[in-house]
Scaffold this motif. Structure first.
Motif, PDB file in Angstrom:
ATOM      1  N   ALA A 140       0.838  -1.199   0.000  1.00 52.12           N
ATOM      2  CA  ALA A 140       0.000   0.000   0.000  1.00 52.12           C
ATOM      3  C   ALA A 140       0.875   1.251   0.000  1.00 52.12           C
ATOM      4  O   ALA A 140       1.987   1.251   0.530  1.00 52.12           O
ATOM      5  CB  ALA A 140      -0.924   0.008   1.214  1.00 52.12           C
ATOM      6  N   ASN A 141       0.370   2.313  -0.615  1.00 51.02           N
ATOM      7  CA  ASN A 141       1.103   3.581  -0.658  1.00 51.02           C
ATOM      8  C   ASN A 141       0.506   4.528   0.374  1.00 51.02           C
ATOM      9  O   ASN A 141      -0.580   5.051   0.201  1.00 51.02           O
ATOM     10  CB  ASN A 141       1.017   4.203  -2.051  1.00 51.02           C
ATOM     11  N   LEU A 142       1.247   4.732   1.487  1.00 53.63           N
ATOM     12  CA  LEU A 142       0.811   5.612   2.575  1.00 53.63           C
ATOM     13  C   LEU A 142       1.723   6.822   2.695  1.00 53.63           C
ATOM     14  O   LEU A 142       1.762   7.476   3.731  1.00 53.63           O
ATOM     15  CB  LEU A 142       0.802   4.838   3.892  1.00 53.63           C
ATOM     16  N   SER A 143       2.449   7.129   1.638  1.00 57.93           N
ATOM     17  CA  SER A 143       3.358   8.263   1.688  1.00 57.93           C
ATOM     18  C   SER A 143       2.579   9.558   1.882  1.00 57.93           C
ATOM     19  O   SER A 143       1.534   9.779   1.268  1.00 57.93           O
ATOM     20  CB  SER A 143       4.201   8.337   0.408  1.00 57.93           C
ATOM     21  N   PHE A 161       4.665   1.625   1.561  1.00 56.93           N
ATOM     22  CA  PHE A 161       5.381   2.894   1.452  1.00 56.93           C
ATOM     23  C   PHE A 161       4.814   3.880   2.471  1.00 56.93           C
ATOM     24  O   PHE A 161       3.645   4.244   2.399  1.00 56.93           O
ATOM     25  CB  PHE A 161       5.233   3.478   0.044  1.00 56.93           C
ATOM     26  N   LEU A 162       5.662   4.305   3.429  1.00 54.51           N
ATOM     27  CA  LEU A 162       5.225   5.259   4.452  1.00 54.51           C
ATOM     28  C   LEU A 162       6.134   6.481   4.491  1.00 54.51           C
ATOM     29  O   LEU A 162       6.219   7.170   5.506  1.00 54.51           O
ATOM     30  CB  LEU A 162       5.196   4.594   5.824  1.00 54.51           C
ATOM     31  N   LEU A 163       6.790   6.759   3.384  1.00 48.75           N
ATOM     32  CA  LEU A 163       7.697   7.895   3.331  1.00 48.75           C
ATOM     33  C   LEU A 163       6.950   9.189   3.624  1.00 48.75           C
ATOM     34  O   LEU A 163       5.894   9.463   3.052  1.00 48.75           O
ATOM     35  CB  LEU A 163       8.358   7.971   1.948  1.00 48.75           C
ATOM     36  N   SER A 164       7.491   9.983   4.566  1.00 50.06           N
ATOM     37  CA  SER A 164       6.937  11.290   4.943  1.00 50.06           C
ATOM     38  C   SER A 164       5.539  11.213   5.563  1.00 50.06           C
ATOM     39  O   SER A 164       4.838  12.214   5.653  1.00 50.06           O
ATOM     40  CB  SER A 164       6.900  12.235   3.730  1.00 50.06           C
ATOM     41  N   ALA A 165       5.131  10.032   5.999  1.00 54.16           N
ATOM     42  CA  ALA A 165       3.838   9.900   6.670  1.00 54.16           C
ATOM     43  C   ALA A 165       3.936  10.475   8.080  1.00 54.16           C
ATOM     44  O   ALA A 165       4.999  10.455   8.706  1.00 54.16           O
ATOM     45  CB  ALA A 165       3.403   8.444   6.725  1.00 54.16           C
ATOM     46  N   ASN A 166       2.828  10.991   8.596  1.00 52.54           N
ATOM     47  CA  ASN A 166       2.764  11.511   9.961  1.00 52.54           C
ATOM     48  C   ASN A 166       2.360  10.373  10.890  1.00 52.54           C
ATOM     49  O   ASN A 166       1.211   9.928  10.860  1.00 52.54           O
ATOM     50  CB  ASN A 166       1.758  12.659  10.044  1.00 52.54           C
ATOM     51  N   PRO A 183       9.179   7.036   7.513  1.00 51.14           N
ATOM     52  CA  PRO A 183       9.627   8.425   7.676  1.00 51.14           C
ATOM     53  C   PRO A 183      10.999   8.458   8.350  1.00 51.14           C
ATOM     54  O   PRO A 183      11.390   7.510   9.041  1.00 51.14           O
ATOM     55  CB  PRO A 183       8.554   9.038   8.596  1.00 51.14           C
ATOM     56  N   SER A 184      11.716   9.530   8.147  1.00 53.98           N
ATOM     57  CA  SER A 184      13.022   9.671   8.788  1.00 53.98           C
ATOM     58  C   SER A 184      12.854   9.613  10.304  1.00 53.98           C
ATOM     59  O   SER A 184      11.849  10.074  10.850  1.00 53.98           O
ATOM     60  CB  SER A 184      13.674  11.001   8.377  1.00 53.98           C
TER      61      SER A 184
END
Length: 351
Positions: A140-143, A161-166, A183-184
């Protein structure tokens, strides 16, 4: 000719009705009919508050549809387009949402427990406080999605994908699979998503490797961190009340403004730990008041010695303000050569 026209008219009417009506694929409510509503499954349709359990909405176009407070338990929405749809507080328990477009969708408080969201596009979606317990989020795309306060316990995040997710305030545990991206400052450790402001209250992180972990303002109240490696971890502002930290390695960890009230620090390594503003009092029978340059801790004498502090069995944290003078940089209650060496080695303009 007349008969042909009549048949054509009937066929057209049936086609129109079938297009407008929403049916169940199974009589889940047991009322003897599969018809759910005569409203059209089309962009912008208002289906808020309706019972749509076991609805067959696969492949439909529901862009910007209003589905808040709708009951979509066990519904089949596979391949549907729900771009920008409002699903606030909707019940999607065990729903099939595989390969659905939910880009920018509004889902605060939605119940997605057990839902199949594999391959679903949830980028920029608002999932604040949503329940995703045991959900399938494979690929799933959760960016850039807002998952603050959401529950991902038991979810399958394989290749998600959780890039930049809150992820602030996110609850987790028992997570399956490995995400493609996070996320970082976030990581997946022992089935938990570890990061700033994470809700890890009551978490079982015993013997977990949390080396250099970023846990600022995290809620770790009641968590089991016995034997955990927290070397150089940042726990500034963290809530560690009633946490079990027996035999944990907290050396060089940052605990500034952390709350360790009633935390069990038996056998913990606190050498070099930064404790400015840390709350660990009151003193117990097993521990004493340990005054250091960075603050006060209610810990054992051996741990206090390892930190270079001054330990008093029946002392109070209120005494710490008098324990050291401003020139005592080493925290040994003596202003001497070692303090001068530290000052000289750091001589010059501050960065």
């Amino acid at each position: 000719m007349r008969a042909f026209a009549l048949v054509s008219s009937v066929a057209l009417a049936v086609a129109s009705v079938s297009h407008a009506d929403i049916f169940q694929y199974l009589d889940c409510d047991g009322n003897g009919t599969l018809l759910l509503t005569e409203l059209d499954a089309e962009p912008g349709v208002d289906l808020s508050g309706l019972y749509l359990g076991c609805a067959d909405l696969s492949g439909t176009d529901l862009c910007f549809a209003l589905l808040f407070n709708a009951d979509l338990t066990n519904a089949n929405l596979s391949g549907a387009d729900l771009f920008g749809a409002d699903l606030t507080n909707a019940d999607l328990t065990n729903a099939n949402l595989s390969s659905v477009t939910l880009l920018g969708a509004i889902l605060p408080g939605a119940n997605l427990s057990g839902a199949d969201l594999s391959g679903t596009g949830l980028d920029f979606a608002n999932l604040f406080g949503a329940d995703l317990n045991d959900a399938n989020l494979t690929s799933a795309n959760l960016s850039n999605a807002n998952l603050s306060g959401a529950n991902l316990s038991g979810a399958d995040l394989s290749d998600a994908f959780l890039l930049s997710a809150n992820l602030s305030g996110l609850r987790s545990g028992g997570i399956v699979g490995t995400p493609d991206s996070l996320p970082s400052e976030w990581s997946l450790i022992s089935g938990y998503l570890i990061g700033p402001s994470a809700d890890l209250s009551g978490a079982d992180l015993s013997n977990a490797d949390l080396f250099n972990a970023e846990l600022t303002n995290a809620d770790l109240s009641g968590a089991d961190l016995s034997g955990a490696n927290l070397f150089n971890a940042d726990l500034s502002g963290a809530n560690l009340t009633n946490a079990n930290l027996t035999n944990a390695d907290l050396s060089t960890a940052y605990l500034r403004d952390a709350d360790l009230t009633n935390a069990d620090l038996s056998g913990a390594d606190l050498s070099g730990t930064f404790l400015d503003g840390t709350t660990i009092c009151p003193v117990t029978d097993q521990t004493g008041s340990c005054c250091t340059n960075s603050g006060c801790a209610s810990i054992s004498e051996s741990n206090c010695s390892a930190m270079g502090g001054t330990w008093t069995k029946d002392g109070s944290c209120d005494d710490c303000s008098q324990a050291f003078c401003s020139g005592d940089t080493t925290g040994d209650a003596i202003v001497g050569f070692d303090d001068l060496v530290i000052v000289i080695s750091n001589w010059g303009a501050c960065p």
